[in-house]
Enzyme design. Structure first.
Site, mmCIF file in Angstrom:
data_model
loop_
_atom_site.group_PDB
_atom_site.id
_atom_site.type_symbol
_atom_site.label_atom_id
_atom_site.label_comp_id
_atom_site.label_asym_id
_atom_site.label_seq_id
_atom_site.Cartn_x
_atom_site.Cartn_y
_atom_site.Cartn_z
ATOM 1 N N GLY A 271 52.458 26.343 49.465
ATOM 2 C CA GLY A 271 52.451 28.013 49.820
ATOM 3 C C GLY A 271 51.749 27.788 48.270
ATOM 4 C CB SER A 272 49.336 29.481 47.265
ATOM 5 O OG SER A 272 49.013 28.333 47.988
#
Length: 819
Positions: A266-267
């Site tokens: 993700g981020s």
């Protein structure tokens, strides 16, 4: 955007180097003889002795200056030599992890580790080594990557990208020849072998298809024509639910195909424009969430070709260029995007032969790909894969999404990233860009990113967000016209198109500005420039800026007007407030990264505390702990662990749209839904269960989080802050629960390579970085856990980008590697 002509520029304001036919003299001689100059001149500063390594073949060389925390600054005269230094330095830190990945892409896991063992989850979704080998051997036997390497740019990789691969392989091999492997994970193992440039390219290919063919490896390798027994068709409603869960966390999600709650990639990233900052220059905070172990770790370095490029940041292991990073003028990060990088074609089969399908009424035979895999302590295994004009036949996209092959129907997978080996050129373009606008130009020109968004800021105060992905050109009009009954359900629900494979006119079309057929061109992609803030936390592009929502893109890119994750909601709240406050600096980015606010706690903890006495009338202590919790996931937070364990139980048993009394409103998407529904039986069950669980494990209900959320390094516990996806914490930590071991005793994935970058008008960027799991996977390395300890204490590394800062490091160690 045309390729810009790059002229030599000072490194840290001290030196100019000659790398082109025209001669350039040193304009400044503030440092009499820098080590960096040794890469070109062949000498090393006498004040900084260099370790020398002998000939390694190929005539390549580089100078590597190691600063604190084992961060290498690699200087070379051209791309092949830069790749050489990069491959050498990566091998020094991560040889076992790298070698394991090369076993994977060669299709040799069954030979070394047995066919039934769990596979390398870093590079595909395969559940067993045999499945992994069947897929990657098939890629190898078909010459897929070789064809991509022969494809002329811009559709194929540039000469510079190929030279980096060649040099990387030579550098890796040189390190193997010159050093003894001491990491117990692979010391003395026969599978640690030299590699070729083709192996390096195959690894890049595996990462490119991670969200497409890589997601469907088991479904590709297990596909068999049906027997005589009838096969039940795919159930549209169930398939749509599974597809929505599978792709909810982004186009790549996990290699294994999990949804948002367990996605291992993700981020967060946010860019602030000069209108919000203290000095009118841009700011960039990048916070990718990636695995802490295995082949999708980041690795830090600075890469310099004097006069050509000078970039610092993180590379995925085995990568030849910096993926996420900064220069003296621009910084960028990526977030896993919601675009779906695949589609399916539902095939109408010839009733007399299930390996023949019809296209425009004509019979078209599937192509057989017979693959043989050597197996440890056993006979080789041979299997057949089936391929069509659209791609491989698949019988599933993971265990939750079966796609049965019957006598009348089969499904073929289209993955446009299976002909995309351009990501390295995108990374190189970023490294040479001088502005956010040029970053956008690189994206438009190279079109090489398979499953991520890009967020960037520059020293002039400009910013950009772009969802520039390689996606199949599935327009909403095409989906309406060509979806099968199954696709009519899956496409609106998940963005997964299932098109009628019996009509040639239902194949994805082409855009005139696309570099390859069948994908969207850059003019169709969501872009936001120069907003006060641009933020993404793995939801669609819609609320990149809540005051300037992005609309008008096709469903395959993501949704519009739908509920956002708690991490997105909390992130938008935080960064919008920061932008409104203004006068921002790098220190503000650092505070945001480790604020550890839990949006779920802000929304629900008070509701839980009010309802708690009725659920636990004889346990006022538990209610008191939740009521006093500070709503953060800091290591010292008391009550955080109890709420976390309760919240996991509740969200696992109650659908998201049933959690809240006030439903989602597209007119107020950041603040809705809210007000926890505490009346249902699942609430009481979850709360009682969490209290019972902690007490049974001997964990005090008000224990500081860091006492029971930690990793063990070198025999010592290192407390870990941050929280899970379901809590919505920006600083995401997905730990592994082991009640008998004391709580959360390891981190599976989460915050990884963090960078907070700005500029102050000088020649050097103002940058702070952190690699949470540290540079090396070798327990004997001094850089196995040094940055992990920094992370625990919420401390940062001050980046040494300019020459004066590199040379000023009292721990400076210089290594010259040669061929």
């Amino acid at each position: 955007m045309a390729q810009r002509a790059f002229t030599p520029a000072p490194l840290g304001g001290t030196l100019l180097f000659r790398t082109r036919p025209r001669k350039h003299l040193l304009r400044r001689h503030l440092v009499p003889a820098t080590v960096a100059l040794a890469a070109v001149a062949g000498t090393v500063s006498p004040s900084v002795p260099a370790e020398r390594h002998g000939p390694s073949g190929g005539g390549l060389s580089a100078v590597i200056r190691y600063t604190e925390y084992g961060i290498p600054h690699i200087v070379a005269k051209d791309y092949a030599n830069l790749g050489f230094g990069t491959g050498w330095a990566q091998a020094a830190d991560q040889v076992c992890v790298l070698a394991d990945g090369f076993v994977t892409v060669r299709g040799e896991r069954s030979r070394h580790f047995g066919p039934d063992a769990a596979s390398d989850g870093a590079l595909s979704s395969a559940r067993t080594n045999l499945s992994s080998d069947l897929y990657f051997r098939g890629v190898r036997d078909a010459g897929t990557v070789e064809r991509l390497l022969r494809t002329p740019a811009p559709a194929g990789p540039s000469r510079e990208a190929r030279e980096l691969m060649r040099g990387w392989a030579a550098g890796y091999n040189a390190w193997l020849r010159q050093n003894r492997v001491t990491d117990p994970a692979c010391a003395g193992a026969e599978w640690v072998r030299p590699v070729s440039a083709l192996d390096v390219a195959r690894r890049a290919f595996a990462l490119a298809v991670l969200g497409g063919q890589g997601r469907a490896v088991d479904g590709i390798t297990a596909a068999r024509p049906p027997g005589a027994a009838p096969v039940a068709p795919a159930d549209p409603a169930r398939t749509a639910r599974a597809a929505r869960a599978l792709f909810a966390g982004g186009g790549a999600g996990t290699a294994g195909g999990a949804g948002r709650g367990s996605a291992d990639m993700g981020s967060n990233a946010v860019a602030f424009s000069g209108a919000t900052t203290a000095n009118g220059r841009g700011l960039l905070l990048g916070n990718p969430h990636y695995p802490w172990h295995g082949g999708r770790r980041f690795w830090q370095s600075q890469q310099t070709i004097p006069g050509e490029l000078n970039v610092s940041g993180g590379s995925l292991l085995g990568g030849t260029a910096v993926n996420i990073g900064f220069t003296d003028k621009v910084a960028w990060s990526h977030t896993v995007a919601t675009g779906v990088p695949l589609n399916l074609h539902q095939l109408t089969l010839d009733p007399s032969d299930p390996t023949v399908h019809l296209v425009d009424g004509r019979r078209e035979r599937m192509r057989k790909r017979t693959v043989t895999v050597p197996v440890k302590d056993g006979a080789p295994v041979t299997r057949t894969q089936w391929w069509t004009r659209y791609g491989p036949v698949v019988t599933s996209l993971g265990p939750s999404l079966p796609l049965p092959w019957s006598a009348t129907t089969a499904y073929a997978l289209n993955d446009p990233n299976a002909v995309n080996l351009r990501a390295t050129d995108t990374a190189l373009g970023f490294a040479r860009a001088r502005s956010a606008d040029e970053v956008l130009g690189v994206l438009r020109r190279t079109q090489g990113l398979p499953w991520v968004n890009t967020v960037a800021a520059d020293a002039s105060g400009h910013t950009v967000f772009s969802q520039s992905q390689v996606l199949p050109r599935i327009t909403d009009e095409l989906a309406r016209r060509c979806s099968t009954p199954l696709g009519a359900v899956t496409y609106p629900a998940s963005g997964v198109a299932v098109l009628d494979g019996a009509r040639s006119g239902c194949a994805p079309g082409s855009d005139r500005d696309a570099v390859q057929p069948g994908i969207f061109g850059p003019s169709r992609m969501p872009v936001l420039e120069d907003a006060p803030y641009a933020v993404n936390s793995n939801d669609s592009a819609w609320l990149t800026n809540a005051e300037r929502p992005l609309t008008g893109y096709e469903r395959v890119f993501g949704t519009i007007g739908t509920p956002r994750s708690l991490r997105t909601r909390g992130g938008v709240e935080d960064v919008a407030a920061m932008a409104a406050r203004g006068r921002l600096t790098v220190a503000d980015l650092q505070r945001q990264q480790f604020a550890n606010r839990a949006p779920a706690g802000d929304l629900a903890a008070a509701d839980v505390a009010r309802a708690c006495p009725a659920v636990l009338p004889d346990d006022p202590r538990a209610c008191e702990v939740i009521g006093r919790w500070d709503r953060t996931m800091d290591t010292g937070s008391r009550g955080a662990l109890l709420f976390d364990r309760f919240w996991r139980r509740l969200t696992a048993s109650v659908p998201a749209d049933a959690l809240w009394k006030v439903p989602f409103s597209a007119a107020d998407p950041v603040r809705t839904p809210h007000t926890l529904d505490t009346a249902g039986p699942a609430f009481a069950t979850a709360l009682k269960g969490a209290v019972t669980e902690l007490r049974a494990a001997g964990i005090p209900l008000d224990a500081p989080l860091g006492d029971h959320q930690f990793v063990v390094r070198g025999g010592h516990r290192v407390p870990v802050h941050g929280g899970t996806e379901s809590l919505g914490v920006w600083n995401k930590t997905e730990p592994v629960w082991n009640a008998a071991g004391g709580g959360y005793t390891e981190v599976a994935h989460g915050t990884s390579h963090v960078q907070a970058v700005g500029w102050d008008g000088g020649r050097c960027p103002v940058a702070r970085t952190l690699l949470t799991y540290s540079q090396s996977s070798d327990p004997a390395s001094p850089h196995f856990s040094d940055q992990t300890s920094l992370f625990s204490g919420e401390r940062w590394v001050t980046a040494r980008f300019c020459e004066k800062d590199i040379l000023a490091d009292p721990r400076l160690r210089v290594v010259r590697v040669r061929g």
